[in-house]
Design an enzyme around this catalytic site. Sequence first.
Site, PDB file in Angstrom:
ATOM      1  N   ASP A  14       0.852  -1.144  -0.018  1.00  6.39           N
ATOM      2  CA  ASP A  14      -0.086  -0.192  -0.071  1.00  6.39           C
ATOM      3  C   ASP A  14       0.949   1.078   0.086  1.00  6.39           C
ATOM      4  O   ASP A  14       1.540   1.362   0.966  1.00  6.39           O
ATOM      5  CB  ASP A  14      -0.727   0.028   1.296  1.00  6.39           C
ATOM      6  N   ASP A  27      -6.294  -7.513  -2.649  1.00  3.70           N
ATOM      7  CA  ASP A  27      -7.015  -6.747  -1.387  1.00  3.70           C
ATOM      8  C   ASP A  27      -7.965  -5.939  -1.755  1.00  3.70           C
ATOM      9  O   ASP A  27      -8.353  -4.958  -1.113  1.00  3.70           O
ATOM     10  CB  ASP A  27      -6.028  -6.059  -0.571  1.00  3.70           C
TER      11      ASP A  27
END
Length: 886
Positions: free
Chosen positions: A14, A124
């Site tokens: 991320d 995700d």
Amino acid sequence: MKKTVHIISHTHWDREWYLAFEQHRMRLVELFDDLFELFENDKDYDSFHLDGQTILLDDYLEVRPQNRDLVQKYITEGKIKIGPFYILQDDYLISAEANTRNTLIGLEESYKWGQPVKLGYFPDTFGNMGQAPQMMKQSGIDTVAFGRGVKTTGFNNVVVDEDYATQFSEMWWEGSDDTEIMSILFANWYSNGNEIPSTKDEAIKFWDIKLADVEKFASTNQLLMMNGVDHQPVQKDITQAIKLANELYPDYHFIHSNFEKYMKDLNDNIDKDRIGKVKGELTSQETDGWYTLTNTASSRVYLKQANTMVQNQLELITEPLALMAQDVTKKYPHDMITFAWKTLLQNHPHDSICGCSVDVVHREMETRFEKSNEVAKFVESEALRHLTSNMDLSKFSDDAKTFTVFNTLSFDKEAVYETEIEWERVILGSDQPHMIYDKLDKKAVPDLQLLDDEGNNIPFEIVNSEVRFDYDLPKDGFRVPYMARIIKVRFTPNIKGFAWKTYGLGVGSGAYVSEDNKDIALENHAIKIIFSEKGKVDVLNKETGKTHENFFYYENTGDIGNEYIYRQSADNKAILSTDFDASYEVLESTELRKIVRMTQTWMIPKSADDLLDVERISVKELTLRQSHRNDTLIPYKVETDFILEKHASMVRINTHVNNTAKDHRIRAIFDSGMVSDNHLSESIFEVIERPNTVSPRWMNPTNPQRQQAFMSMNNDEYGLTLMNFGLHEYEVVDKQYIAVTILRAVGEMGDWGYFPTPEAQCLDSYTLNLGFMFTNDSTRNDSYRSAYAMQVPFVSMQNMEKGNQLKSSDQFLDFKADGAMVTSLKGTKDSDAKVLRFYNLSNTEEASYSLNAEKVYESNLLEQKLEGNDSDTLKHAEIKTLLIEK
């Protein structure tokens, strides 16, 4: 036969989340440096999967540009596995084109370095879009991997009455158009092989559990272990750990692997008839409903509004205009547009656009939105300059102030539009600026008329007239400052799709004068709206004759959840706007449109009670929280503008709030007047049918959904379509009421710890835009187009020069398709071909279309020409890209 255990080293990166982007980036630099050391010193280390996103290469090299050759070396050697995407996006909160450009740019970047991994990688993503199989297949990708959306039961269990569940971690995924793609579910998450021990006792404990876990779901003898997780440093002793595992478990063959090898071995060993199939969008429909993370659609709505604005600017305004201007300039500004797209896409990872990060992350996002938008606006203005300076204006008098209005959407559009016309200009330098200003300001403006290029008198209004400073930036000289008389006019252009019309403002008479109409009712040929003192809004659908009483109101509830999840406060009470008095004011009433403002002052709790602070700090699980709303009430002013244009069937609703309360949610409620088992919603390249009921396993009291520009409910008598601008979250309640979330205020990020996010309380002023339109079977698709007509305005520019290359009014491209929606009209990098992309609005029926062009070829999503010519037909849910050559 031994089972093969494929251990794939990776990280899920991320770029920004619980830390700022640069904090995460510095750790990424360390990860790359560690990898290079491993590659040099451990010859048994196979490779590292770089999370499917090429932007990480740019992030690293901006800090260590001297290592570019080293990066290239390891990609060429297959040590670093890259692509196919630019970033790991959220599917649902960005547009269909943004999803497409992420693949296009990601593959383009990958091929600059070497060969991408042909795996649709969604580890995700907060739910998986139903068109992903078709999109991936059209991008040359035959396998996908994802972590969410499907419930696994294990091969010893039988799936009963569960449409979104599977026995195995390998399955077929059938998209909305029936395209099937081989799919890998991270059934034990993408960290099931993280931190593998390299000592005997710990390794036995680890593998006894992990092997049983992975074998529970695997349909073949090829077992997948993902060696990494979020921001995980590289495991430096992984090859020693693998050697130890082979010694301890002789019935297994452990290898340091990669996705190419795993996918090949999986395909060689899988029984494709044995594995199951899931269909359509995958949003964890068979779970208890608490952790679908759908409520991220309403976190920090200002981000969603900004994203909608910039996406529309790029794909529905700038790109079509740049392509139109290419006929004049013979160039298409591909590099500038790609730069704008890259900048925008950096805001599209799920923790970014979903609004579920710490405050510093989202402040940086606002800057990126501005940067991308400014580039797109520059390209737009350059395109308009080239177009308007090459118009044949011979139909107008020499003293007319001409301007050209462009419809950059694919369909005919009629809507009220405001634009500014320069009436008179004085260059600065001849006198003091303030004296020039005073002279212009005192100079009277004559009566005016507005004509089109056929000499027709166009009804219009003068909104205002003022003198202001401005400047030109010539391409061949220094800047030119000036003072100018600017006149803002309002009128209703009616322009074909992908076309333009030129108008002239000159001396004459014809301007409307605003009516002195104090009647607060709104009415035209299609609809009538009646207001009451208690904020009650009744609506008459003139086509059916049905009056919808209490059609529109607001609901306010407490929210003790976080950026990911809405959780109503324990008092479980809703405050309704109809509990409060309302006052009304006619803001505008002319021949063109009427605007009525409803003003209310609610009394609502200022925040949650003090218990919520304790529950946050102690990281108490959401479903266990017991906080109530605060007993202290504060006045909360809400202004609602109802806008009805003379010709329109759509009513626009603009809600203005200055949010001073915390820990709450506001929803706009529409009573559809029907009870229906399902509804339709625009998703990514499809209008999907969703049920209005939940699975028996669903425990969450709410069932939030995500939309793009519109959703609708329909029965045999009529339909109702709701439009929005960046308000993606809605829910159908009791099969009848449509609740659109317009604001949600929370104080923490959520997920794995306590991360305060005071700016997620959204203590600011907002304007929230909605619209509605009653429909029938023949006008439903028109209402969908109206949703985009609401979002995308006309654009215009004054003609400062005369030319002869272009007609003063013309249609650039004539595309007709009642059953399709265009998502893109753009140029290409390496040719002068036009790219037109669109999709079928129906997931069940074919659609036909016509295109007035000779050399038309079908292409895939990568805009590569396919064999054969265009068929003029769309099968159900089909996405089609056409190349139009000269």
